[in-house]
Design an enzyme around this catalytic site. Sequence first.
Site, PDB file in Angstrom:
ATOM      1  N   CYS A 206     -92.770 -85.900  -7.853  1.00 45.53           N
ATOM      2  CA  CYS A 206     -92.741 -84.444  -7.970  1.00 45.53           C
ATOM      3  C   CYS A 206     -91.571 -83.918  -7.132  1.00 45.53           C
ATOM      4  O   CYS A 206     -91.581 -84.059  -5.910  1.00 45.53           O
ATOM      5  CB  CYS A 206     -94.062 -83.899  -7.434  1.00 45.53           C
ATOM      6  SG  CYS A 206     -94.162 -82.122  -7.493  1.00 45.53           S
ATOM      7  N   HIS A 207     -90.567 -83.397  -7.790  1.00 49.57           N
ATOM      8  CA  HIS A 207     -89.426 -82.920  -7.003  1.00 49.57           C
ATOM      9  C   HIS A 207     -88.778 -81.656  -7.565  1.00 49.57           C
ATOM     10  O   HIS A 207     -87.813 -81.154  -6.993  1.00 49.57           O
ATOM     11  CB  HIS A 207     -88.357 -84.012  -6.920  1.00 49.57           C
ATOM     12  CG  HIS A 207     -87.642 -84.231  -8.229  1.00 49.57           C
ATOM     13  ND1 HIS A 207     -88.156 -84.999  -9.234  1.00 49.57           N
ATOM     14  CD2 HIS A 207     -86.466 -83.757  -8.693  1.00 49.57           C
ATOM     15  CE1 HIS A 207     -87.331 -85.011 -10.261  1.00 49.57           C
ATOM     16  NE2 HIS A 207     -86.293 -84.259  -9.966  1.00 49.57           N
TER      17      HIS A 207
END
Length: 355
Positions: A206-207
Amino acid sequence: MKIITVVGARPQFIKAAVVSHKLREEHEEILVHTGQHYDYNMSETFFEELDIPKPDYNLGISGGTHGQMTGKMLIAIEELLLKEQPDWLLVYGDTNSTLAAALAAAKLHIPICHVEAGARTHSKTNPEEMNRICTDHLSSLLLASTQSGMDSLKKENLSDRGYLVGDPMYDAFCSYSDRFQARDVILIGLDGKACTLPKDFYYLTCHREENTNDDQSLAEILKAMDDLDAPTIYPVHPRNKERVKRLQTRYGFEQICFTEPVGYLESIFLVNHAIKIVTDSGGLQREAFFAKKKCVTILDFVVWPETMVDNRNHLARPEKEDILAKLQLEQFIRKDYQPFGDGNAAQKIVDLISR
Ligand code: UD1
Ligand code: UDP
């Protein structure tokens, strides 16, 4: 021909790993690293593990606002293009490095080859969408990974320069999937201590700016993962390391193994062996599909519609209940459905550049 390739971010190193060696069999390639990703485990580790040619230049440009980063890259790349006078510029994907290089080359009338052309989210607030659209419209050779990319090029009157080559990420996945076994996987926790690889696990990355700009979204995603029937491995992108640490202190999240970013060989081992995958990464959505793993994507737009079939990949809101509900939906695998090419995209890219 003399070709300058500009890369800067993790997924671009992986694409260069499959294209650069083939390109060098026929042409002179000068590899430029903008410096956008610079930590050892976000950059150098990929060059080492995947035997990517050492960059001829590293511009050392990273961080700041989108404008600051892109502007500095534009100035530095223009200087370099003037000095090297290449016949072509080759760029991948949708990062600020891609846009800066394309803009610099276009103003100098250097033809541009864009790999991963035509990918669209149709979300104008998504920072990568602006990079993709501008790069495509500045390029002379548009190489799409999938038919939906070709369809988008047609809608934007760009199909006369467009070719379907397949996805170089699929080439990489096919070439490197068997390299690592469980004993080769090294996971370093955010506290610096080694983590044991669980037998059964979920894989989370998740970025995206969309999910990491406030505590609320990331906390909900982590609460969902913490509620599953097996632990989650979550290599944390440096963008949200501090936020993750803060949330971990607040909520505990005993079921989540927070680690430093892993290398590509580790990452595709995790993809191939995970129970299911939760991500907001464009690359990981495709890799989940290649590995026939169920994927839930925490975004409100589709980038790779080909994966969104047969319950194989679902969009979810950054809300615990929605993520858990989407994870429950069982996927169906059609054996002969492979919309990402035949694993030879790199050769097709080189052949088209040569032609
Ligand atoms: C970029 C791309 C995104 C791609 C992603 C791949 C843009 C607009 N976005 O997003 O399309 O999916 O790369 O991972 O180009 N940082 C470090 N160390 C690093 C790299 C980054 O600390 O090695 C920090 C920096 O403080 C930086 C922040 O992370 O400000 C964000 O990095 P950046 O390259 O701007 O964006 P990504 O989220 O990585
Ligand atoms: N990846 C990796 N290490 C990690 C997380 C991801 O090597 O810790 C790999 C992943 O398997 C995929 C690529 O990085 O091949 C995707 O990059 P990222 O998610 O950073 O960018 P995106 O694909 O969203 O542009």
